[in-house]
Design a protein around this motif. Sequence first.
Motif, PDB file in Angstrom:
ATOM      1  N   ALA A 131       0.838  -1.207   0.000  1.00 19.60           N
ATOM      2  CA  ALA A 131       0.000   0.000   0.000  1.00 19.60           C
ATOM      3  C   ALA A 131       0.871   1.256   0.000  1.00 19.60           C
ATOM      4  O   ALA A 131       0.600   2.212  -0.733  1.00 19.60           O
ATOM      5  CB  ALA A 131      -0.914  -0.012   1.217  1.00 19.60           C
ATOM      6  N   TYR A 132       1.948   1.248   0.795  1.00 15.04           N
ATOM      7  CA  TYR A 132       2.832   2.420   0.857  1.00 15.04           C
ATOM      8  C   TYR A 132       3.489   2.676  -0.492  1.00 15.04           C
ATOM      9  O   TYR A 132       3.630   3.822  -0.923  1.00 15.04           O
ATOM     10  CB  TYR A 132       3.927   2.232   1.919  1.00 15.04           C
ATOM     11  N   LEU A 133       3.883   1.577  -1.147  1.00 17.58           N
ATOM     12  CA  LEU A 133       4.546   1.724  -2.454  1.00 17.58           C
ATOM     13  C   LEU A 133       3.608   2.411  -3.443  1.00 17.58           C
ATOM     14  O   LEU A 133       3.980   3.385  -4.106  1.00 17.58           O
ATOM     15  CB  LEU A 133       4.986   0.349  -2.962  1.00 17.58           C
ATOM     16  N   VAL A 134       2.369   1.888  -3.530  1.00 17.12           N
ATOM     17  CA  VAL A 134       1.413   2.462  -4.485  1.00 17.12           C
ATOM     18  C   VAL A 134       1.120   3.911  -4.093  1.00 17.12           C
ATOM     19  O   VAL A 134       1.063   4.806  -4.955  1.00 17.12           O
ATOM     20  CB  VAL A 134       0.117   1.626  -4.522  1.00 17.12           C
ATOM     21  N   SER A 135       0.972   4.153  -2.772  1.00 20.33           N
ATOM     22  CA  SER A 135       0.700   5.506  -2.307  1.00 20.33           C
ATOM     23  C   SER A 135       1.820   6.454  -2.735  1.00 20.33           C
ATOM     24  O   SER A 135       1.575   7.554  -3.235  1.00 20.33           O
ATOM     25  CB  SER A 135       0.554   5.495  -0.786  1.00 20.33           C
ATOM     26  N   ALA A 136       3.077   6.017  -2.557  1.00 17.96           N
ATOM     27  CA  ALA A 136       4.220   6.861  -2.924  1.00 17.96           C
ATOM     28  C   ALA A 136       4.184   7.177  -4.416  1.00 17.96           C
ATOM     29  O   ALA A 136       4.387   8.324  -4.831  1.00 17.96           O
ATOM     30  CB  ALA A 136       5.523   6.158  -2.562  1.00 17.96           C
ATOM     31  N   ILE A 137       3.880   6.141  -5.233  1.00 17.31           N
ATOM     32  CA  ILE A 137       3.858   6.353  -6.689  1.00 17.31           C
ATOM     33  C   ILE A 137       2.745   7.334  -7.062  1.00 17.31           C
ATOM     34  O   ILE A 137       2.956   8.275  -7.832  1.00 17.31           O
ATOM     35  CB  ILE A 137       3.678   5.009  -7.420  1.00 17.31           C
ATOM     36  N   VAL A 138       1.574   7.119  -6.474  1.00  7.69           N
ATOM     37  CA  VAL A 138       0.427   7.993  -6.782  1.00  7.69           C
ATOM     38  C   VAL A 138       0.756   9.438  -6.410  1.00  7.69           C
ATOM     39  O   VAL A 138       0.564  10.363  -7.202  1.00  7.69           O
ATOM     40  CB  VAL A 138      -0.833   7.510  -6.034  1.00  7.69           C
ATOM     41  N   LEU A 139       1.303   9.627  -5.186  1.00  6.87           N
ATOM     42  CA  LEU A 139       1.601  10.995  -4.728  1.00  6.87           C
ATOM     43  C   LEU A 139       2.655  11.654  -5.608  1.00  6.87           C
ATOM     44  O   LEU A 139       2.608  12.849  -5.877  1.00  6.87           O
ATOM     45  CB  LEU A 139       2.076  10.964  -3.280  1.00  6.87           C
ATOM     46  N   MET A 140       3.598  10.848  -6.088  1.00  6.99           N
ATOM     47  CA  MET A 140       4.678  11.390  -6.899  1.00  6.99           C
ATOM     48  C   MET A 140       4.162  11.793  -8.289  1.00  6.99           C
ATOM     49  O   MET A 140       4.545  12.828  -8.829  1.00  6.99           O
ATOM     50  CB  MET A 140       5.781  10.355  -7.023  1.00  6.99           C
ATOM     51  N   LEU A 141       3.278  10.959  -8.857  1.00  5.61           N
ATOM     52  CA  LEU A 141       2.814  11.205 -10.220  1.00  5.61           C
ATOM     53  C   LEU A 141       1.780  12.329 -10.299  1.00  5.61           C
ATOM     54  O   LEU A 141       1.522  12.853 -11.384  1.00  5.61           O
ATOM     55  CB  LEU A 141       2.209   9.927 -10.817  1.00  5.61           C
ATOM     56  N   THR A 142       1.163  12.664  -9.168  1.00  7.50           N
ATOM     57  CA  THR A 142       0.077  13.650  -9.236  1.00  7.50           C
ATOM     58  C   THR A 142       0.479  15.001  -8.657  1.00  7.50           C
ATOM     59  O   THR A 142      -0.350  15.749  -8.181  1.00  7.50           O
ATOM     60  CB  THR A 142      -1.165  13.125  -8.487  1.00  7.50           C
ATOM     61  N   THR A 143       1.794  15.305  -8.700  1.00  7.14           N
ATOM     62  CA  THR A 143       2.207  16.619  -8.183  1.00  7.14           C
ATOM     63  C   THR A 143       1.750  17.738  -9.132  1.00  7.14           C
ATOM     64  O   THR A 143       1.556  18.865  -8.696  1.00  7.14           O
ATOM     65  CB  THR A 143       3.738  16.706  -8.006  1.00  7.14           C
ATOM     66  N   GLN A 144       1.612  17.436 -10.440  1.00  6.13           N
ATOM     67  CA  GLN A 144       1.164  18.458 -11.390  1.00  6.13           C
ATOM     68  C   GLN A 144      -0.289  18.213 -11.834  1.00  6.13           C
ATOM     69  O   GLN A 144      -1.122  19.100 -11.768  1.00  6.13           O
ATOM     70  CB  GLN A 144       2.056  18.460 -12.640  1.00  6.13           C
ATOM     71  N   LEU A 145      -0.543  16.963 -12.269  1.00  4.82           N
ATOM     72  CA  LEU A 145      -1.872  16.631 -12.794  1.00  4.82           C
ATOM     73  C   LEU A 145      -2.752  16.050 -11.701  1.00  4.82           C
ATOM     74  O   LEU A 145      -2.247  15.384 -10.806  1.00  4.82           O
ATOM     75  CB  LEU A 145      -1.709  15.561 -13.893  1.00  4.82           C
ATOM     76  N   TRP A 146      -4.056  16.242 -11.836  1.00  7.49           N
ATOM     77  CA  TRP A 146      -5.030  15.670 -10.872  1.00  7.49           C
ATOM     78  C   TRP A 146      -4.551  15.800  -9.439  1.00  7.49           C
ATOM     79  O   TRP A 146      -4.560  14.837  -8.674  1.00  7.49           O
ATOM     80  CB  TRP A 146      -5.281  14.181 -11.182  1.00  7.49           C
ATOM     81  N   ARG A 147      -4.094  16.945  -9.069  1.00  8.72           N
ATOM     82  CA  ARG A 147      -3.478  17.125  -7.756  1.00  8.72           C
ATOM     83  C   ARG A 147      -4.385  16.678  -6.613  1.00  8.72           C
ATOM     84  O   ARG A 147      -4.024  15.872  -5.787  1.00  8.72           O
ATOM     85  CB  ARG A 147      -3.090  18.596  -7.562  1.00  8.72           C
ATOM     86  N   GLN A 148      -5.617  17.232  -6.632  1.00 10.38           N
ATOM     87  CA  GLN A 148      -6.515  16.996  -5.512  1.00 10.38           C
ATOM     88  C   GLN A 148      -6.871  15.514  -5.377  1.00 10.38           C
ATOM     89  O   GLN A 148      -6.720  14.915  -4.315  1.00 10.38           O
ATOM     90  CB  GLN A 148      -7.773  17.857  -5.704  1.00 10.38           C
ATOM     91  N   ALA A 149      -7.313  14.950  -6.509  1.00  6.83           N
ATOM     92  CA  ALA A 149      -7.735  13.539  -6.489  1.00  6.83           C
ATOM     93  C   ALA A 149      -6.558  12.649  -6.128  1.00  6.83           C
ATOM     94  O   ALA A 149      -6.675  11.707  -5.327  1.00  6.83           O
ATOM     95  CB  ALA A 149      -8.305  13.159  -7.847  1.00  6.83           C
ATOM     96  N   GLY A 150      -5.408  12.958  -6.725  1.00  5.50           N
ATOM     97  CA  GLY A 150      -4.209  12.150  -6.463  1.00  5.50           C
ATOM     98  C   GLY A 150      -3.838  12.202  -4.993  1.00  5.50           C
ATOM     99  O   GLY A 150      -3.514  11.175  -4.393  1.00  5.50           O
ATOM    100  N   TYR A 151      -3.912  13.386  -4.410  1.00  3.22           N
ATOM    101  CA  TYR A 151      -3.553  13.535  -3.004  1.00  3.22           C
ATOM    102  C   TYR A 151      -4.485  12.694  -2.132  1.00  3.22           C
ATOM    103  O   TYR A 151      -4.047  11.945  -1.255  1.00  3.22           O
ATOM    104  CB  TYR A 151      -3.628  15.006  -2.606  1.00  3.22           C
ATOM    105  N   ARG A 152      -5.797  12.815  -2.454  1.00  3.97           N
ATOM    106  CA  ARG A 152      -6.773  12.067  -1.640  1.00  3.97           C
ATOM    107  C   ARG A 152      -6.533  10.570  -1.743  1.00  3.97           C
ATOM    108  O   ARG A 152      -6.531   9.846  -0.742  1.00  3.97           O
ATOM    109  CB  ARG A 152      -8.191  12.393  -2.098  1.00  3.97           C
ATOM    110  N   PHE A 153      -6.301  10.125  -2.978  1.00  5.04           N
ATOM    111  CA  PHE A 153      -6.095   8.692  -3.199  1.00  5.04           C
ATOM    112  C   PHE A 153      -4.809   8.226  -2.483  1.00  5.04           C
ATOM    113  O   PHE A 153      -4.788   7.181  -1.833  1.00  5.04           O
ATOM    114  CB  PHE A 153      -6.014   8.423  -4.702  1.00  5.04           C
TER     115      PHE A 153
END
Lengths: 490, 552
Positions: free
Chosen positions: B262-284
């Motif tokens: 879960a942490y791995l996926v969370s890290a990837i999601v947070l890293m990829l959404t710094t520019q795009l889909w910021r809000q949704a990415g952060y929540r996810f």
Amino acid sequence: MSERGQSEKLKRERCARSAEWRWIYRLGSLRLAMLLLFTVAIACAVATVCESKFNRQVAEVYIYKNPFFMLWLLFLCLNLICSALTRWPWERKHLGFVITHGGIITMLVGAVIGHFFGFEASVNLEKGAPPVSKLIVNETMLMVQGFRSGEFYQAPLTMNVRRPTPRKPRVMPVPESDLKLQILDYSEYLATRTVLRPDENGVPGVTLTLNSAQMKQSLPVSLLMSPQESATFDMFGLAQVRLVPSLTIKIAPSKVPLLLLAPNKDGGLDYKLLHEGRPAVSGEVAADEGFSTGWLDWIVRVQAVYPKAHFAQEVVAVENPAPQQQTVAGIQARLADANGGAGTPEWIAAGTSRLLQIGQKVIQVGFGLRQIPIPFGVTLDNFSVPRDEGTDQPANFISELTFNDANGEAKQARAEMNHPASFPGGWWRLMTGLNYKFSQAGWDPANLNQTTLQVLYDPGWLFKWIGSLLICSGIVLMFYFRPQRTTEKI
Amino acid sequence: MNSHFFSKLCGSLLLCGSLWATTLMAKQVNLSGLDDVAVQDHGRKKPFYVFAVEHLRSISGKESWKDANGETWPAENVVVDVWLRPEIWEDRPLVLVDNVVLKEELKLPKEQKYFSYRALTANSQLDSVLREVARLQVLKEKLSAAQEGARQLSTRLELFKDLANGTAFNFVPDPHEAEGKWLPLTLKLPHYSEQQVASLLASFQQFLKNYDANDEAGVAGSSLAFKQQLRSLAPSLYPSEDILKLENFYTKLDPFSWAWKAYLVSAIVLMLTTQLWRQAGYRFGVALALAGFAFQCAGFVMRVVISDRAPVTNMYETVIWLGFGAMLFALIFELVYRSRYFLLGATPVAFVSLLLAETQNQILDSSIHPLVPVLRSNFWLSTHVLTITSSYAAFALALGIGHIVLGKMLFKCPVPPALYQYLYRALQVGVLLIGTGTILGGVWANYSWGRFWDWDPKETWALITFLCYLVILHGRIAGWWGGVGLAAGSVICFLSVLMAWYGVNFVLGTGLHSYGFGTGGFIYVLGFVMLELIFVGWSLASYLRGQSARQA
């Protein structure tokens, strides 16, 4: 004006006013604090590596207990005091800073008090033994008798640092005389062994070693012709070596191989190996020569043959002790006079003393651990070691003790892991550390009637306690009150 | 007496053994019926499933075994089969030899990892190395890498031997004492009547018969009967069904493994959404981090219930606690600042620590063992040790954030000034905790060892770590460096944490904290230290180049 500007202005005014302030600002400077913190950290790191590479004593002598290191810590203490003074008059925002620095100072004061007025020692207690009122400190001491008065003089003697060698002995004067004591060597493994000494009234004897490369063993053997039991050496019940007047005498049949040795006219030995009662090997051997026995790879090497000798006990240093061999540490010392003459070197095992001689002069020299007397007696009533279920792993160590004070009053107490026993009792003694704390420190799996307790007497305890509380609460306050200066410098 | 039944049992075991020997590859029967049978092993009672997994992991480094035909054997089947057909298993390559120096000394092929029990016990070189090890251990001298490997190997061989001769299977409870010694079926059972023993052995024989016949249903039935028989022998002292089931559930679920995923996926999601889909990415990302955190909490709760102590008693547990603490602090800070950088710093740290704990099982032993006497104090464990390991966690969080800052500098991205404040916050928490923890350690040491402070290597390195972080914090107050210095410092100072935590136990190997000592992993840690130093140097150089270019 900014906060920093204000304090700079104050500093200039004060420094211009008096030399004391100039010194306080110099000693309390952040630059000095950084230097001290950094050097203490580096010194500690070096010490831990020293301890791992060499031993504990090296780290203690060169760093932890070195006067310079102590001085450095005191310097740090001074720096903390001065830096707190530079903030004077203290305001609300200085609260955390002052409390933390005060805490560190209090704690260091506690450490100094503990160092000079307290001690850490240990005591070995045996069930059923009389009360013990002497503790042992883990510091080796040398005790030398004064030449004229006969009184004993004590001095600490560390051996694991700058170990003496016969080429570089440690030399010290013998009190009340012009003699010198030379410490030539140190060994962790001293063993007592039986040797032969030439003696006009003695009987024939021989010393030899039995060596096996496969078994990695070398057994020293000394045999005397009489009494009968000292003429035979039994090798683990598998074979025997026996010294006899002549090889021609009749020998009772033996189940195990039997090696017979008899002194001959040339000062050497005749030997004969009887295997199942029949001669297997025989021959002649001189001192310093050897022969193979034919049992596994055991080789006999003759050390010396004495026409007349008696048994004597001798302390010797062993190079590679066998795992089960009982050994103690000790020093080798001799006396020397002003004319360059020297007496015979003798090994002195820890906890013992010996008479050293040079010419007609005799001096008693002892070596061992320092002892501290305590004003009460302690006895071990019971010692128990509960185990992890179904195993031999200890789960706890419990010593039940009785303390007897000078008035003859007895108090029962219990020292177990994480729960020391304290004497004398009373809450204020517990708070101030003005009592003796007995904690479980060691045990002998082979002897459950015995226990080793660590004893702490620490009058600096209260300061350490208060200091600890101040430091922790101070850090919390400091982070709470200190405003963030995130963008000042990046 | 029992001996009659005992010999009868042995006879039947031998008979079965020889039968099986002829049918080499028996189809594997499902042995899950034995899961909740209690076994006394290494000083505590545990379910049979855990016993089997721990034994196989200790012997072979894995939790299942693949035979020559590519068929996978679950741990329970391996362990039971080793007992019942030792002569076959003695020739199978089951025992792990991973120490390269040792393999060289024993003249074993370097590329081979697993060896048979027979080949290893017949190796005369091993015998002489072990004799030397025994000698050195008596003299309390340090062992070389090969000797340390030989010592570990001899433990594996011992474990195998105890399985093969059945003495490891301590199934039969002591009806009189809660901490009494349990016995295997192969020994005389003095606490019970002839009738009780006969019926116990009969039910086990029934199990053997079914196992031999590959009768799935029969094995399940007879396992149940055997289990009930054992429980009925000492109903009041037998561990409760619930706690046995819980430990099996914990081992099978492996919550820490779910957490790192879960942490791995969370890290990837947070890293990829710094520019795009910021809000949704952060929540996810936060949701995933919370899910991982929930798994980790569940894991800790179960471990605490099973072992009845704070979960910070060995290197394995503290490595996991590091990830837990870093996530805990990050989530709290996220609640306050909602910045994503705390989680971006913490998730990789937590992921790496949990992954290490899972994969390096020969260095970090996940089994629950009884504690050495000095650690048996839940009060001090949960004050001193939890505080110290939590300070490591806060410093690990600072390390993570420090990496983000330095990484941004390396790639010439602008660094948001708030990042420096976050870094400072994490360092504050760490400094407070390590100061408090070290002092608490002194108070505990005053109690258990009879002195407050004596420059024990562990104490000294805690102090050094504290001083190192003080240096970087004071340097900032003096204005010698700002946020960039804090970032570089938080990475470099973490090396002192590594030394205090890993180095003292695994590299220096002296002092009173010897219950935590171990071996292995030195090369990896050294590699990590080197990489970190290069990384810091490189990003600082890149930053300074940028500065001077701007000034020019």
